[in-house]
Design a protein around this motif. Structure first.
Motif, PDB file in Angstrom:
ATOM      1  N   HIS A 274      65.716 124.154 -80.943  1.00 42.06           N
ATOM      2  CA  HIS A 274      66.335 123.506 -79.775  1.00 42.06           C
ATOM      3  C   HIS A 274      65.830 122.064 -79.586  1.00 42.06           C
TER       4      HIS A 274
ATOM      5  N   GLY B 130      63.305 120.972 -68.921  1.00 40.31           N
ATOM      6  CA  GLY B 130      62.750 121.972 -68.017  1.00 40.31           C
ATOM      7  C   GLY B 130      61.620 122.771 -68.656  1.00 40.31           C
ATOM      8  N   GLY B 131      61.620 122.850 -69.982  1.00 37.11           N
ATOM      9  CA  GLY B 131      60.595 123.635 -70.669  1.00 37.11           C
ATOM     10  C   GLY B 131      59.666 122.799 -71.526  1.00 37.11           C
TER      11      GLY B 131
ATOM     12  N   PRO C 233      67.769 117.034 -60.226  1.00 35.19           N
ATOM     13  CA  PRO C 233      68.761 116.036 -59.796  1.00 35.19           C
ATOM     14  C   PRO C 233      68.689 115.753 -58.294  1.00 35.19           C
TER      15      PRO C 233
ATOM     16  N   ASN D  82      67.722 111.151 -65.567  1.00 35.31           N
ATOM     17  CA  ASN D  82      67.156 110.523 -64.363  1.00 35.31           C
ATOM     18  C   ASN D  82      67.312 108.995 -64.416  1.00 35.31           C
TER      19      ASN D  82
ATOM     20  N   THR E 124      72.634 115.129 -72.196  1.00 33.61           N
ATOM     21  CA  THR E 124      71.203 115.119 -71.846  1.00 33.61           C
ATOM     22  C   THR E 124      70.712 116.563 -71.715  1.00 33.61           C
ATOM     23  N   GLY E 125      71.511 117.422 -71.111  1.00 28.50           N
ATOM     24  CA  GLY E 125      71.142 118.836 -70.930  1.00 28.50           C
ATOM     25  C   GLY E 125      71.461 119.634 -72.187  1.00 28.50           C
ATOM     26  N   ASP E 126      71.337 120.942 -72.084  1.00 30.56           N
ATOM     27  CA  ASP E 126      71.506 121.792 -73.265  1.00 30.56           C
ATOM     28  C   ASP E 126      72.974 121.844 -73.692  1.00 30.56           C
TER      29      ASP E 126
HETATM   30  O1  KG4 Z   1      67.216 120.022 -71.371  1.00 35.52           O
HETATM   31  P1  KG4 Z   1      67.532 120.879 -70.200  1.00 35.52           P
HETATM   32  O2  KG4 Z   1      68.972 121.014 -69.771  1.00 35.52           O
HETATM   33  O3  KG4 Z   1      67.001 122.341 -70.389  1.00 35.52           O
HETATM   34  C1  KG4 Z   1      65.813 122.651 -71.045  1.00 35.52           C
HETATM   35  O4  KG4 Z   1      65.789 122.638 -72.305  1.00 35.52           O
HETATM   36  O5  KG4 Z   1      64.839 122.896 -70.292  1.00 35.52           O
HETATM   37  O6  KG4 Z   1      66.666 120.315 -68.963  1.00 35.52           O
HETATM   38  C2  KG4 Z   1      66.788 120.840 -67.667  1.00 35.52           C
HETATM   39  C3  KG4 Z   1      65.801 120.126 -66.755  1.00 35.52           C
HETATM   40  C4  KG4 Z   1      65.667 120.793 -65.384  1.00 35.52           C
HETATM   41  O7  KG4 Z   1      64.296 120.937 -65.068  1.00 35.52           O
HETATM   42  C5  KG4 Z   1      66.359 119.792 -64.453  1.00 35.52           C
HETATM   43  O8  KG4 Z   1      65.890 119.812 -63.130  1.00 35.52           O
HETATM   44  C6  KG4 Z   1      66.012 118.491 -65.133  1.00 35.52           C
HETATM   45  O9  KG4 Z   1      66.200 118.765 -66.519  1.00 35.52           O
HETATM   46  N1  KG4 Z   1      66.864 117.372 -64.683  1.00 35.52           N
HETATM   47  C7  KG4 Z   1      66.400 116.300 -64.000  1.00 35.52           C
HETATM   48  C8  KG4 Z   1      67.521 115.486 -63.721  1.00 35.52           C
HETATM   49  N2  KG4 Z   1      68.626 116.088 -64.236  1.00 35.52           N
HETATM   50  C9  KG4 Z   1      68.203 117.258 -64.837  1.00 35.52           C
HETATM   51  N3  KG4 Z   1      65.155 115.967 -63.614  1.00 35.52           N
HETATM   52  C10 KG4 Z   1      64.991 114.804 -62.948  1.00 35.52           C
HETATM   53  N4  KG4 Z   1      66.003 113.981 -62.641  1.00 35.52           N
HETATM   54  C11 KG4 Z   1      67.274 114.266 -62.996  1.00 35.52           C
HETATM   55  N5  KG4 Z   1      68.269 113.438 -62.689  1.00 35.52           N
END
Ligand code: KG4
Ligand code: ZN
Length: 353
Positions: free
Chosen positions: A114, A147-148, A191, A285, A313-315
């Motif tokens: 991942h 997040g992880g 967020p 962010n 940016t996310g998964d």
């Molecule tokens: O990469 P991701 O989708 O999942 C993992 O692999 O963990 O990251 C999710 C994380 C969550 O903790 C979420 O709160 C954080 O990314 N996140 C942010 C923002 N958008 C998502 N943290 C701070 N500011 C943001 N704008």
């Protein structure tokens, strides 16, 4: 090569069709089904519910994704699936589905890490893809913030990485989410905390910058999170209004970003990086983007800075497909035939091992 990729490591079911070689990237279809609403009621991801929802979503999403791309199984050269790290129950759904398809369609299958996906995510854009093989951008230093995970890597090329440092406790996204929870903001807190931070005074609370001055590239966010909790406990619960919440969010965010930016800059300078890559959920962010860009450009004027587009940016499965393509060097070797038998979910798969 034509790749069908799956991502189910946490709470997003995602599938992508990619057509890619060294020169060109095309993404004829790419879907993400988010489970945020399902988990929000519980204030965080519930692994059993996530796995159940992936199981419900994955086949209809596969049909939709293939239809959008106008692909038939015979068109596909390679299957790719996230096989770790992540929530084991969630990983199993993607892995079992991809293995079943690989066996039934007689296709090669690659299990993708991942984090390797997040590392290539800034290139998941047909306009940026040509950058990936330009000698002038390597070596790079890459910060993965999710997040992880909170990790710094040195990358010699798009497919060669070396761990420089990582968090010793909480990931930065996890700290954002926990601060959100303390302030009774809806899940996921990240967020929402960043939105409130815009309205607050980041000097209102003097939070610590953990490990800012250590010589290594490791991080720690548990102490910062606890400092936020202590500061909150000093208030009468009834009196915690929007102003206090915004000030806490702003002060916390600035403290967390200071550490991320200082260590990334230090790693880029020490490794003579030509590029800095920032990826993972927290790379959405806006304050991180603005401050990181300003500091890096000031201190290393010729540096390239690469961020993923906000839809990756996310998964997502597009980054998993791209990481798989890169790992094959765009050729399907014989040893990949029947490879599905070797792929299993590994929740603790560390990229650096
Ligand atoms: O990469 P991701 O989708 O999942 C993992 O692999 O963990 O990251 C999710 C994380 C969550 O903790 C979420 O709160 C954080 O990314 N996140 C942010 C923002 N958008 C998502 N943290 C701070 N500011 C943001 N704008
Ligand atoms: Zn992730």
């Amino acid at each position: 090569m034509k790749i069908l990729a799956f991502e189910t490591s946490c709470d997003e079911t995602s599938i992508a069709c990619l057509e890619v070689n060294k020169k060109k990237l095309n993404i004829p279809s790419f879907t993400i089904s988010s489970q945020i609403k399902l988990h929000a009621k519980w204030g965080g991801v519930v692994p059993e519910l996530a796995a159940r929802q992936h199981t419900i979503n994955i086949i209809p999403l596969l049909q939709e994704t293939l239809q959008q791309a106008k692909w038939k199984p015979k068109d596909i050269d390679l299957l790719a699936v996230t096989s770790g790290p992540g929530l084991v129950t969630s990983l199993h759904v993607g892995v079992a589905t991809a293995k079943a398809l690989a066996a039934a369609w007689q296709k090669p299958l690659i299990g993708v890490n991942h984090i390797a996906g997040h590392l290539v995510s800034p290139f998941v854009n047909p306009n940026n893809w040509s950058w990936a093989f330009k000698k002038t951008i390597w070596p790079a230093v890459a910060l993965v913030v999710s997040g992880g995970h909170t990790e710094l890597y040195k990358m010699k090329s798009i497919n060669q990485w070396q761990l420089l440092g990582k968090t010793l406790d909480d990931a930065v996204g996890e700290a954002f989410d926990k601060v959100g929870k303390m302030l009774q903001l809806p899940y996921p807190g990240g967020p929402k905390v960043s939105k409130l931070a815009v309205l607050g005074n980041d000097k209102a609370f003097a939070y610590p910058r953990p490990m800012l001055k250590t010589k290594d590239y490791n991080f720690s966010f548990a102490g910062l999170k606890t400092a936020v909790l202590y500061s909150l406990n000093k208030f009468d619960k009834q009196k915690i209004d929007q102003k206090i919440k915004s000030d806490i969010c702003a002060s916390f965010q600035t403290a967390a970003l200071d550490v991320l930016i200082t260590k990334t800059l230090k790693a880029a300078q020490a490794n003579k990086a030509k590029t800095v890559i920032i990826s993972g959920g927290v790379s959405a962010n806006q304050a991180l983007r603005q401050k990181m860009n300003a500091v890096l450009k000031k201190e290393i004027p010729n540096i390239n800075i690469l961020w993923p587009d906000l839809n990756v940016t996310g998964d997502n499965a597009a980054m998993i497909g791209l990481a798989a393509a890169v790992s094959t060097n765009f050729k399907i070797s014989k040893k990949l035939s029947n490879n599905w038998q070797n792929i299993n979910a590994n929740a603790n798969w560390e990229l650096w091992n």
